[in-house]
Design a protein around this motif. Structure first.
Motif, PDB file in Angstrom:
ATOM      1  N   TRP A  69       0.786  -1.195   0.053  1.00 36.06           N
ATOM      2  CA  TRP A  69      -0.029   0.125  -0.057  1.00 36.06           C
ATOM      3  C   TRP A  69       0.780   1.305   0.115  1.00 36.06           C
ATOM      4  N   THR A  70       1.952   1.226   0.746  1.00 36.01           N
ATOM      5  CA  THR A  70       2.826   2.544   0.869  1.00 36.01           C
ATOM      6  C   THR A  70       3.561   2.554  -0.458  1.00 36.01           C
ATOM      7  N   ALA A  71       4.070   1.484  -1.019  1.00 39.30           N
ATOM      8  CA  ALA A  71       4.994   1.361  -2.174  1.00 39.30           C
ATOM      9  C   ALA A  71       4.164   1.697  -3.150  1.00 39.30           C
ATOM     10  N   LEU A  72       2.982   1.349  -3.323  1.00 39.88           N
ATOM     11  CA  LEU A  72       2.158   1.991  -4.562  1.00 39.88           C
ATOM     12  C   LEU A  72       2.056   3.323  -4.830  1.00 39.88           C
ATOM     13  N   PHE A  73       2.165   4.097  -3.623  1.00 39.65           N
ATOM     14  CA  PHE A  73       1.714   5.551  -3.748  1.00 39.65           C
ATOM     15  C   PHE A  73       3.056   6.496  -3.870  1.00 39.65           C
ATOM     16  N   LEU A  74       4.060   5.601  -3.537  1.00 35.60           N
ATOM     17  CA  LEU A  74       5.543   6.313  -3.429  1.00 35.60           C
ATOM     18  C   LEU A  74       6.249   6.419  -4.905  1.00 35.60           C
ATOM     19  N   VAL A  75       5.646   5.744  -5.835  1.00 38.43           N
ATOM     20  CA  VAL A  75       6.408   6.162  -7.233  1.00 38.43           C
ATOM     21  C   VAL A  75       5.864   7.195  -7.831  1.00 38.43           C
ATOM     22  N   GLN A  76       6.386   8.450  -7.402  1.00 42.60           N
ATOM     23  CA  GLN A  76       5.967   9.659  -8.006  1.00 42.60           C
ATOM     24  C   GLN A  76       6.494  10.157  -9.308  1.00 42.60           C
ATOM     25  N   SER A  77       6.369  11.373  -9.582  1.00 40.15           N
ATOM     26  CA  SER A  77       6.607  11.833 -10.924  1.00 40.15           C
ATOM     27  C   SER A  77       8.283  12.123 -10.826  1.00 40.15           C
ATOM     28  N   THR A  78       8.836  12.267  -9.694  1.00 36.17           N
ATOM     29  CA  THR A  78      10.248  12.650  -9.767  1.00 36.17           C
ATOM     30  C   THR A  78      10.768  11.910  -8.602  1.00 36.17           C
ATOM     31  N   VAL A  79      12.111  11.264  -8.567  1.00 39.87           N
ATOM     32  CA  VAL A  79      12.780  10.649  -7.516  1.00 39.87           C
ATOM     33  C   VAL A  79      12.839  11.562  -6.240  1.00 39.87           C
ATOM     34  N   TYR A  80      13.176  12.849  -6.641  1.00 41.41           N
ATOM     35  CA  TYR A  80      13.053  13.697  -5.401  1.00 41.41           C
ATOM     36  C   TYR A  80      11.600  13.749  -4.573  1.00 41.41           C
ATOM     37  N   ARG A  81      10.494  14.022  -5.476  1.00 38.68           N
ATOM     38  CA  ARG A  81       9.422  13.923  -4.804  1.00 38.68           C
ATOM     39  C   ARG A  81       8.969  12.581  -4.069  1.00 38.68           C
ATOM     40  N   SER A  82       9.469  11.518  -4.632  1.00 43.66           N
ATOM     41  CA  SER A  82       9.378  10.070  -3.954  1.00 43.66           C
ATOM     42  C   SER A  82       9.986  10.141  -2.809  1.00 43.66           C
ATOM     43  N   LEU A  83      11.243  10.515  -2.491  1.00 45.68           N
ATOM     44  CA  LEU A  83      11.940  10.666  -1.292  1.00 45.68           C
ATOM     45  C   LEU A  83      11.031  11.521  -0.184  1.00 45.68           C
ATOM     46  N   LEU A  84      10.912  12.831  -0.785  1.00 48.09           N
ATOM     47  CA  LEU A  84      10.023  13.671   0.094  1.00 48.09           C
ATOM     48  C   LEU A  84       8.756  12.919   0.549  1.00 48.09           C
ATOM     49  N   SER A  85       8.063  12.564  -0.258  1.00 55.31           N
ATOM     50  CA  SER A  85       6.611  11.949   0.127  1.00 55.31           C
ATOM     51  C   SER A  85       6.884  10.687   1.068  1.00 55.31           C
ATOM     52  N   ALA A  86       7.924  10.020   0.947  1.00 54.54           N
ATOM     53  CA  ALA A  86       8.207   8.800   1.808  1.00 54.54           C
ATOM     54  C   ALA A  86       8.452   9.420   3.257  1.00 54.54           C
ATOM     55  N   LEU A  87       9.265  10.384   3.278  1.00 56.46           N
ATOM     56  CA  LEU A  87       9.459  10.800   4.577  1.00 56.46           C
ATOM     57  C   LEU A  87       8.228  11.584   5.245  1.00 56.46           C
ATOM     58  N   GLN A  88       7.543  12.416   4.306  1.00 60.27           N
ATOM     59  CA  GLN A  88       6.358  12.814   5.017  1.00 60.27           C
ATOM     60  C   GLN A  88       5.208  11.742   5.372  1.00 60.27           C
ATOM     61  N   GLN A  89       5.079  10.665   4.422  1.00 58.69           N
ATOM     62  CA  GLN A  89       4.005   9.702   4.840  1.00 58.69           C
ATOM     63  C   GLN A  89       4.759   8.891   6.083  1.00 58.69           C
ATOM     64  N   PHE A  90       6.050   8.638   6.168  1.00 57.94           N
ATOM     65  CA  PHE A  90       6.432   7.931   7.527  1.00 57.94           C
ATOM     66  C   PHE A  90       6.133   8.576   8.695  1.00 57.94           C
ATOM     67  N   VAL A  91       6.388   9.801   8.559  1.00 58.99           N
ATOM     68  CA  VAL A  91       6.198  10.859   9.770  1.00 58.99           C
ATOM     69  C   VAL A  91       4.531  10.711  10.109  1.00 58.99           C
ATOM     70  N   VAL A  92       3.828  11.157   9.111  1.00 64.48           N
ATOM     71  CA  VAL A  92       2.220  11.153   9.239  1.00 64.48           C
ATOM     72  C   VAL A  92       1.873   9.519   9.948  1.00 64.48           C
ATOM     73  N   VAL A  93       2.440   8.624   9.278  1.00 66.97           N
ATOM     74  CA  VAL A  93       1.781   7.248   9.570  1.00 66.97           C
ATOM     75  C   VAL A  93       2.352   7.180  11.248  1.00 66.97           C
ATOM     76  N   VAL A  94       3.526   7.266  11.439  1.00 67.88           N
ATOM     77  CA  VAL A  94       3.836   7.120  12.969  1.00 67.88           C
ATOM     78  C   VAL A  94       3.097   7.914  13.882  1.00 67.88           C
ATOM     79  N   ALA A  95       2.911   9.013  13.593  1.00 65.86           N
ATOM     80  CA  ALA A  95       2.120  10.221  14.303  1.00 65.86           C
ATOM     81  C   ALA A  95       0.602   9.282  14.602  1.00 65.86           C
ATOM     82  N   GLY A  96      -0.138   9.095  13.307  1.00 64.38           N
ATOM     83  CA  GLY A  96      -1.440   8.720  13.398  1.00 64.38           C
ATOM     84  C   GLY A  96      -1.445   7.405  14.292  1.00 64.38           C
TER      85      GLY A  96
END
Length: 379
Positions: A69-96
């Motif tokens: 589920w996480t991998a599916l949504f982290l193949v973004q339009s750029t590598v930089y955006r994938s890394l940024l989204s991964a960091l953001q998603q991990f933080v919000v998942v931990v918090a939630g």
């Protein structure tokens, strides 16, 4: 009634199918946005399958769903955006996850725990720093509360599987045909000079005949759209620059032609603004005096020639600039007479076209490798 509805539905379905085929076919026949979309979609699906194979099949994790589920949504339009989204998603998942687990332990009731955790996680997800990934704070909380798993072991597994999916999604995007977005910059860079030249040539032909306010307003509207194209170009360039950030394999894509340099955008931003100002002056002039259209048309036509000449036409550009400069001198001499009731507007026209010629000269000098012209402009 049903037969009539089916008669109406079949042409609609056929039209929709034809539209889908027109969108799908370019992905197989030519490089373009359709192929890029298809590649990124297949990469996302492959990342999800790989994450499931690791977490669900090999690791046999208790919350294996979170990895694909996480991998599916982290193949973004750029590598930089994938890394940024991964960091953001991990933080919000931990918090939630932690907020939901805390609410569950505190209340021992799913409904009450949701009432406590969901408002907080939704508010947290709206924090601008988390971008589109903020939604997953509330989603992670729902996973915890619906499954009723609050133990430290379960929480640790959720976070590890989320981290695994994020790592796989980012790695697939970075190592399997990493996206580089230069095509739109090149396309807009090719199109903008041609559109400027087309408008200048159209106006040059149009002013040699009597024109009305509606026709002049149409020219002005086209000039405004040219400035909008510069805005689109800047957006495309930002996306292109982002696609090179943290991209480990962009040098392998050396066959991709380089887009124009960033200074090119600044030059054409000024040129399109000069054209817009010239068109606005024409809308403010009810009718041009008889001696104005010929030199003005020659000036605009030559300026359009300069704009549309392709790379390599280094001898023709100075010649066209010379024609435009001679026409501008003739126009200035005509306007210096001072007999015209529309003198203020026509004086603005001389200044607008002078600025246009200055900026076109700057572009020609840059293309030929000469120092950029820094002479003062007509105010």
């Amino acid at each position: 009634m049903r037969r009539k509805d089916s008669v109406i539905a079949w042409p609609s379905l056929a039209w929709e199918a034809a539209g889908v085929w027109r969108s799908v076919r370019p992905a197989f026949t030519e490089a373009g946005p359709e192929r890029d979309t298809a590649v990124q979609s297949l990469k996302a699906a492959g990342a999800a399958l790989l994450a499931w194979a690791v977490a669900g099949w090999w690791w046999n994790a208790p919350m294996a769903l979170l990895a694909p589920w996480t991998a599916l949504f982290l193949v973004q339009s750029t590598v930089y955006r994938s890394l940024l989204s991964a960091l953001q998603q991990f933080v919000v998942v931990v918090a939630g996850t932690l907020l939901a687990a805390g609410a569950g332990v505190l209340t021992h009731n799913t409904m009450t725990a949701m009432a406590l955790a969901l408002p907080l996680t939704v508010l947290l997800g709206n924090y601008a720093r988390f971008g589109d990934q903020g939604l997953y704070a509330a989603t992670a909380a729902l996973f915890v509360l619906v499954y009723g798993s609050y133990t430290g072991f379960d929480i640790l597994h959720r976070l590890l599987e989320t981290l695994l999916g994020a790592a796989i999604g980012v790695c697939v995007n970075a190592l399997v045909r990493p996206p580089v977005h230069t095509r739109r910059v090149r396309r807009l860079g090719d199109r903008l000079p041609k559109d400027c030249a087309e408008l200048l040539h159209t106006v040059a032909d149009g002013i040699q005949e009597p024109y009305d306010e509606e026709q002049a307003r149409g020219w002005y509207d086209r000039a405004v759209r040219l400035t909008g194209q510069v805005t689109d170009l800047r957006v495309a360039r930002r996306r292109s620059d982002e696609s090179y950030r943290l991209n480990p394999a962009h040098r392998l894509r050396s066959s991709v032609p380089a887009p124009p340099a960033a200074e090119w955008d600044v030059d054409w931003d000024r040129i399109t603004e000069d054209i817009r100002a010239t068109m606005r002056t024409l809308t403010e002039t009810a009718a041009l005096p008889d001696c104005v259209p010929d030199p003005l048309a020659a000036l605009l036509r030559a300026a359009g020639d300069v704009a549309e000449l392709p790379e390599g036409a280094d001898d023709e550009r100075p010649r066209a600039l010379g024609v435009a400069a001679a026409a501008h001198r003739q126009l200035t001499a005509v306007l210096a007479d001072g007999r015209f009731e529309t003198m203020s507007a026509l004086g603005g026209l001389a200044a607008d076209t002078q600025r246009l010629l200055d900026d076109l000269t700057s572009v020609v000098s840059q293309r030929s490798g000469k120092p950029r012209r820094t002479a003062g402009r007509v105010p």
